[in-house]
Design an enzyme around this catalytic site. Structure first.
Site, short mmCIF file in Angstrom:
data_model
loop_
_atom_site.label_atom_id
_atom_site.label_comp_id
_atom_site.label_asym_id
_atom_site.label_seq_id
_atom_site.Cartn_x
_atom_site.Cartn_y
_atom_site.Cartn_z
N ASP A 176 64.33 -44.21 41.92
CA ASP A 176 62.94 -44.43 41.56
C ASP A 176 62.08 -43.49 42.40
O ASP A 176 62.60 -42.65 43.14
CB ASP A 176 62.53 -45.89 41.76
CG ASP A 176 61.54 -46.35 40.69
OD1 ASP A 176 60.40 -45.86 40.71
OD2 ASP A 176 61.92 -47.17 39.83
N HIS A 247 59.15 -42.07 37.10
CA HIS A 247 59.76 -42.74 38.26
C HIS A 247 60.79 -41.85 38.95
O HIS A 247 61.88 -42.31 39.30
CB HIS A 247 60.39 -44.07 37.84
CG HIS A 247 59.39 -45.16 37.58
ND1 HIS A 247 58.57 -45.67 38.55
CD2 HIS A 247 59.08 -45.82 36.43
CE1 HIS A 247 57.78 -46.61 38.02
NE2 HIS A 247 58.07 -46.71 36.73
N GLU A 309 57.53 -46.38 31.68
CA GLU A 309 56.34 -46.05 32.45
C GLU A 309 56.26 -44.55 32.78
O GLU A 309 56.16 -44.16 33.94
CB GLU A 309 56.30 -46.88 33.74
CG GLU A 309 56.19 -48.38 33.45
CD GLU A 309 56.21 -49.23 34.70
OE1 GLU A 309 55.63 -50.33 34.68
OE2 GLU A 309 56.82 -48.80 35.71
#
Length: 540
Positions: A176, A247, A309
């Site tokens: 991440d 990410h 995302e």
């Protein structure tokens, strides 16, 4: 003890007689297919009871384990009978035998979950007949070790706790913005540079505050091999996740050519950030190479590529991204993300593996049989038929994927995010997200309403997710996960209606097992004083 079993078996009936008392003379036996389960059972019960549980012949053994595919049991199902002849576990397959052995352990006093015997204990299995099998084939839990690293020993302990609840998938979130957590031989800077950050945000207050303390760690490839082997012995499949194309700050820090903005630091804050991967051939080759190394370590048929995302701002201003959109005949940056994920999907499919992604992989376009689209060169757009969607932003993504013929794993935030607050009380530590009480986990259903029988068949099962921005120690992990994981386990294993009033007394008895196992769960009445975090601000 049968009224304390979690998850609840399908069929239970009392037997005749006093049951079976384990003594130093108790003998155990397993057929060849069940030998591994017997080794596990002897190791666990031997440590807790201090009994030798020596092997004996089938005729003279009091505990007998065997596989019988013709016994009329469902996959992963078992039949456990304790009577005057002893205790017999018959499984449809080896997994079924293992789950029957887990139930046998639950029938003993809670101290069967300790690692050394206590004086004066009596080890009695009640006379009973149990026939059982799981509702879903995918019964999973995601553990994020990217935000806060959990070392190997804690991951192994987590595997044991999943297996004790008859869960069978550990989804490891390995990369991440805030860290890269697995060794890749071809790209050593991923662990040399990207596996640690200079400090970490504390809580969720804005502007952020930081602890000023470096944080890091990673799993070596041998660590991964050990975890995967350990989990396989307990019938838990470990599914890796490398999150792309968003990410990815940590990876870009180590290899700036992966991104759109040069060298950036490993992330120290929590949230969603503009930095994304470039969509060049070189970046795709980098991640194909990463995937190939990880496929050597993780035999799971599934590989998770994230896909969630992903902001599009950098791509809008990127010459290479805009060129890719034109070359591939894509409509916009949303289709560009789908195209990027599709390249990795094809790479995995060519190696006999199935891609999983968060439900954002549906954005842009989706392979939907006759309704698929093609590039100007005639190449099929979208995801391969084997691609699987993990629905987290509510149920809508799962519904759309199932209707398009894709398999689905349900993990909507409102019922599945174990980092979310457990009450609205002021002493609840680091309250983030929406309220997710124990009973909310228990009473929600993984299969969305409105699906046809054919569509519902695409729901492989469900999982809970534990993101660790605010979970920085194993003790905090225990507090957030348990006993909500126990409620989830019954939801995905047991069939029939669920009544929380019936479940809670069984859970209270089950908490004694967690006590014996050393799990620092959240008491049903609220946190203990040392489980609170005064002054650490959360968010809605």
């Amino acid at each position: 003890m049968t009224d304390t079993l979690i998850p609840r078996p399908r069929e239970t009936s009392p037997g005749d007689g006093p049951g079976l008392t384990l003594t130093p003379r108790t003998r155990v036996h397993a057929d060849p297919a069940s030998a591994g389960v017997l080794a596990w059972l002897r190791r666990e019960l031997g440590a807790a009871t201090g009994l030798p549980l020596e092997r004996g012949g089938e005729a003279g053994a009091e505990i007998r384990l065997s596989v019988d595919p013709g016994a009329g049991l469902a996959p992963e199902g078992y039949r456990l009978v304790v009577d005057v002849r002893g205790a017999s576990v018959i499984g449809h397959d080896t997994a079924g035998v293992f789950y029957g052995a887990q139930t046998l352990r639950q029938l003993l006093p809670p101290d069967a979950y300790r690692d050394a015997p206590l004086p004066g204990a009596a080890w009695v299995l009640p006379a009973v007949s149990i026939t059982d099998a799981p509702r879903f084939g995918w019964r999973g839990a995601m553990l994020d070790i990217a935000r806060h690293f959990q070392p190997k020993r804690e991951i192994l302990r987590f595997v044991d706790l999943l297996a004790a609840h008859k869960l069978n998938v550990l989804h490891l979130h390995l990369s991440d913005d805030q860290g890269w957590r697995v060794q890749i031989r071809r790209y050593p800077r991923l662990t040399e540079m990207a596996s640690w950050r200079t400090e970490s945000q504390v809580g969720a207050v804005r502007p952020p505050v930081f602890d000023g303390r470096p944080h890091g760690g990673f799993l070596t490839q041998d660590d991964v091999r050990e975890i995967v082997s350990y989990a396989a012995e307990r019938h838990v499949t470990v599914v890796p996740e490398i999150d792309v194309p968003g990410h990815s700050q940590a990876a870009i820090h180590a290899y700036p050519e992966l991104g759109e903005a040069g060298r950036i630091p490993v992330g120290t804050q929590w949230g969603i950030f503009e930095e994304v991967l470039a969509v060049t051939d070189e970046v795709l080759d980098f991640y194909r190479n990463v995937i190939d190394e990880l496929l050597e370590l993780f035999p799971s048929p599934y590989f998770h590529v994230g896909g969630d995302e992903c902001p599009k701002t950098q791509w809008k201003g990127s010459a290479s991204a805009q060129q890719r959109i034109r070359e591939e005949g894509l409509a916009d940056e949303h289709e560009l993300q789908s195209w990027f994920i599709g390249q990795l999907d094809r790479h995995l499919a060519a190696r006999g593996r199935r891609m999983i992604g968060w439900d954002e992989i549906l954005e842009g376009w989706l392979w939907a049989g006759e309704e698929d689209t093609r590039t100007p060169e005639g190449e099929r757009k979208g995801l391969s038929p084997g691609a699987t969607v993990l629905s987290w932003r509510g149920e809508e993504g799962g519904v759309a994927a199932a209707r398009a013929g894709h398999d689905v794993i349900m993990a909507p935030t409102a019922t599945s995010y174990l980092d979310y607050r457990q009450s609205e009380a002021e002493d609840e530590p680091v309250k983030v997200g929406t309220l997710l009480r124990l009973e909310d986990v228990y009473l929600s259903d993984p299969v969305p309403e409105g699906l046809s029988e054919r569509e519902a068949a695409h729901v492989l099962g469900a999982q809970v997710n534990t993101w660790t921005e605010h979970i920085d120690t194993p003790r905090r992990l225990d507090y957030m996960v348990f006993p909500r994981l126990s409620a989830f386990a019954e939801k995905v294993w047991s069939t029939g209606p669920r009544d929380y009033a019936e479940f809670e007394p069984r859970l209270r008895a089950h908490l004694r097992r967690l006590d014996a196992a050393g799990v620092e769960y959240r008491p049903l009445e609220g946190p203990r004083p040392w489980q609170t975090r005064p002054g650490v601000v959360g968010r809605d």
